[in-house]
Design a protein around this motif. Structure first.
Motif: not given
Length: 108
Positions: A52-71
């Protein structure tokens, strides 16, 4: 795409460069991944009967796979993904360390 759900990755480009996290989801058609704690976006929620209060929620958004490397947490290095055939199985390896990649699958 060589990155899979459950892999530990490091962001190598963008505002979250240097951050490591687990891959939560992959979108092969768009070549994008969702990484835990990376590319956080705010989403406004309308008031509903359940919230009932609504609000603001934080969530992860997608990024391009070329910007990540296996760790590799043990070697503390990020590297590219390669493939090697062991017997009758094709397995993924970290090219920098040469170690086999085993995804950290959480059982639910």
């Amino acid at each position: 795409m060589k990155i899979r759900k459950g892999d530990r990755v490091m962001v190598i480009a963008g505002k979250d460069k240097g951050v490591t996290g687990e891959v939560l989801a992959t979108f092969e058609a768009k070549n994008q991944v969702v990484v835990e704690g990376v590319n956080i976006r705010k989403k406004a929620l309308r008031p509903t009967q359940l919230n009932p209060d609504g609000g603001i929620q934080s969530q992860e958004a997608p990024i391009d796979a070329s910007n990540v490397m296996l760790y590799d947490a043990k070697a503390k290095k990020a590297g590219r993904v390669g493939y090697v055939v062991n017997g009758d199985k094709k397995v993924r390896i970290n090219k920098k360390t040469g170690k086999e990649i085993k995804a950290d699958k959480k059982k639910k």
